[in-house]
Each structure stands twice: as structure tokens, then as C-alpha cells.
Motif scaffolding. Structure first.
Motif, mmCIF file in Angstrom:
data_model
loop_
_atom_site.group_PDB
_atom_site.id
_atom_site.type_symbol
_atom_site.label_atom_id
_atom_site.label_comp_id
_atom_site.label_asym_id
_atom_site.label_seq_id
_atom_site.Cartn_x
_atom_site.Cartn_y
_atom_site.Cartn_z
ATOM 1 N N LYS A 62 3.605 -0.701 41.452
ATOM 2 C CA LYS A 62 4.022 -1.187 40.133
ATOM 3 C C LYS A 62 5.123 -0.335 39.524
ATOM 4 C CE LYS A 62 0.948 -4.102 37.875
ATOM 5 N NZ LYS A 62 0.327 -4.577 36.764
ATOM 6 N N ILE A 63 5.091 0.953 39.803
ATOM 7 C CA ILE A 63 6.091 1.848 39.234
ATOM 8 C C ILE A 63 7.463 1.581 39.849
ATOM 9 C CG2 ILE A 63 6.751 4.275 39.020
ATOM 10 C CD1 ILE A 63 3.732 4.914 39.081
ATOM 11 N N GLU A 64 7.505 1.217 41.142
ATOM 12 C CA GLU A 64 8.770 0.999 41.841
ATOM 13 C C GLU A 64 9.364 -0.384 41.596
ATOM 14 O OE1 GLU A 64 7.560 1.585 45.833
ATOM 15 O OE2 GLU A 64 7.808 3.754 45.750
ATOM 16 N N ARG A 65 8.620 -1.314 41.053
ATOM 17 C CA ARG A 65 9.099 -2.684 40.880
ATOM 18 C C ARG A 65 10.192 -2.728 39.814
ATOM 19 N NH1 ARG A 65 3.320 -5.647 40.866
ATOM 20 N NH2 ARG A 65 2.837 -5.189 43.031
ATOM 21 N N VAL A 66 11.223 -3.487 40.139
ATOM 22 C CA VAL A 66 12.341 -3.682 39.216
ATOM 23 C C VAL A 66 12.189 -5.082 38.623
ATOM 24 C CG1 VAL A 66 14.855 -3.828 39.048
ATOM 25 C CG2 VAL A 66 13.800 -2.186 40.611
ATOM 26 N N PRO A 67 12.266 -5.205 37.302
ATOM 27 C CA PRO A 67 12.180 -6.541 36.709
ATOM 28 C C PRO A 67 13.318 -7.433 37.218
ATOM 29 C CG PRO A 67 11.939 -4.852 35.025
ATOM 30 C CD PRO A 67 12.319 -4.159 36.289
ATOM 31 N N LEU A 68 13.063 -8.735 37.277
ATOM 32 C CA LEU A 68 14.028 -9.676 37.822
ATOM 33 C C LEU A 68 15.351 -9.639 37.060
ATOM 34 C CD1 LEU A 68 14.607 -11.848 39.904
ATOM 35 C CD2 LEU A 68 13.652 -13.531 38.326
ATOM 36 N N ARG A 69 15.306 -9.540 35.755
ATOM 37 C CA ARG A 69 16.554 -9.491 34.961
ATOM 38 C C ARG A 69 17.387 -8.271 35.325
ATOM 39 N NH1 ARG A 69 14.748 -11.258 28.855
ATOM 40 N NH2 ARG A 69 14.002 -13.312 29.475
ATOM 41 N N VAL A 70 16.729 -7.128 35.494
ATOM 42 C CA VAL A 70 17.446 -5.905 35.858
ATOM 43 C C VAL A 70 18.037 -6.050 37.256
ATOM 44 C CG1 VAL A 70 17.178 -3.426 36.283
ATOM 45 C CG2 VAL A 70 16.006 -4.493 34.355
ATOM 46 N N PHE A 71 17.278 -6.630 38.184
ATOM 47 C CA PHE A 71 17.769 -6.830 39.539
ATOM 48 C C PHE A 71 18.996 -7.734 39.549
ATOM 49 C CE2 PHE A 71 17.737 -9.436 43.429
ATOM 50 C CZ PHE A 71 17.977 -8.429 44.361
ATOM 51 N N ILE A 72 18.932 -8.838 38.802
ATOM 52 C CA ILE A 72 20.078 -9.752 38.742
ATOM 53 C C ILE A 72 21.281 -9.055 38.127
ATOM 54 C CG2 ILE A 72 20.934 -11.885 37.671
ATOM 55 C CD1 ILE A 72 18.100 -13.035 38.068
ATOM 56 N N ALA A 73 21.059 -8.243 37.106
ATOM 57 C CA ALA A 73 22.164 -7.499 36.496
ATOM 58 C C ALA A 73 22.767 -6.508 37.486
ATOM 59 C CB ALA A 73 21.672 -6.769 35.241
#
Length: 168
Positions: A62-73
Motif C-alpha cells: 500500500k505504501i508503494e502504490r501510486v494513485p492513478l491521477r499521479v501516475f497519469i500525470a
């Protein structure tokens, strides 16, 4: 297991060697496909986990997961013309850290593909029941088992290797 730079190419080299030997044998030696199609399935089950072992899927914590919006950015921030450089940098970084390769992952992928092919795709596409293709699936699974035994023996070592016999 993470393969170092020196060992990162061993599975793919072994895979290419097996495929080359099969093609040369098929072309200049025995017609293995016509002679025994189950032997081809056995070879598939034994060779393809080498290749699919690189398709190692690691679920991040959970700590390593990047939110989808951040990934798209992050993806949008890199120009398309710079993607190749980014891929090369990523490959170089992975080789320095160690390339992830798992024989179990390769075996699982091949088992999934074999089951899907023999149980679902072949009966629909060819019109014959699964009971006719049962031997092909068993040959695939036997090849996978042989692959795992070979990997176990080569990575763990044999218990008698290096043992010394007492002097008499």
C-alpha cells in the motif's frame, strides 16, 4: 530471484537454444511434429517457462502504490520522443539491481496458457472435445514439472555435490 547483469540473459539464451535445436531437428532431422505431437507439447512446457519467467508480476504494498491521477500525470510529463530513453534507463537500472525472474511465475503462466488452450480454445476452434486433447495438456504439465525439477537441481545443488568420502 533477481538475476545479476552476468546472469540476466541465461534463461532467454537457454530458451533460444532449445528453440533453435527444435527447428534444426525439425528441418534436418526427425519430423517431431508428425511423429509425436505430445513430445512438442512436452518441449513447450519445458522451454517456455524460461521466457515467461521474466513476466514477474509483483503487487506493490500500500505504501508503494501510486494513485492513478499521479501516475497519469507522470506519464504526461514525459514527451513521447523521450520514452525510448526512459525505457533504456529503466532496463539499465533493473540490470544493475538485478532482473526479476521467477521459474514459478514462468511455470504458472505456461500452465494457465496450456489449460486455456487445451480446455477452451482448441475444443471451440477445432471442434473436438477436450478428452481428445487431454494428452496434450498432460504433456504440457509434465514438461512444466520437468522444468521445475531441472531448475531446482541447478539452483539448489545436489546434496552429494562437494561431499567428500572418508579416507580408508
Amino acid at each position: 530471484m533477481n538475476l545479476s547483469v552476468k546472469r540476466a540473459g541465461i534463461p532467454i539464451t537457454a530458451f533460444l537454444l532449445i528453440c533453435t535445436m527444435f527447428v534444426l531437428n525439425q528441418r534436418y532431422g526427425v519430423d517431431l511434429i508428425r511423429l509425436s505431437y505430445d513430445a512438442c507439447h512436452f518441449l513447450y512446457g519445458m522451454a517456455f517457462p524460461l521466457l515467461f519467467g521474466y513476466l514477474y508480476i509483483q503487487i506493490p504494498t500500500k505504501i508503494e502504490r501510486v494513485p492513478l491521477r499521479v501516475f497519469i500525470a507522470q506519464v504526461r510529463s514525459v514527451a513521447v520522443r523521450d520514452w525510448l530513453q526512459g525505457i533504456v534507463r529503466g532496463i539499465r537500472r533493473d540490470l544493475q539491481r538485478g532482473t526479476p525472474w521467477s521459474p514459478w511465475t514462468g511455470a504458472c503462466w505456461v500452465a494457465i496458457f496450456s489449460i486455456a488452450n487445451e480446455v477452451v480454445i482448441d475444443p471451440i476452434a477445432n471442434g473436438f472435445p477436450f478428452t481428445s486433447a487431454y494428452s496434450n495438456l498432460m504433456a504440457d504439465l509434465l514438461g512444466i514439472g520437468t522444468f521445475l525439477v531441472i531448475v531446482h537441481l541447478t539452483t539448489r545443488g545436489h546434496p552429494t555435490v562437494g561431499a567428500t568420502t572418508p579416507a580408508m
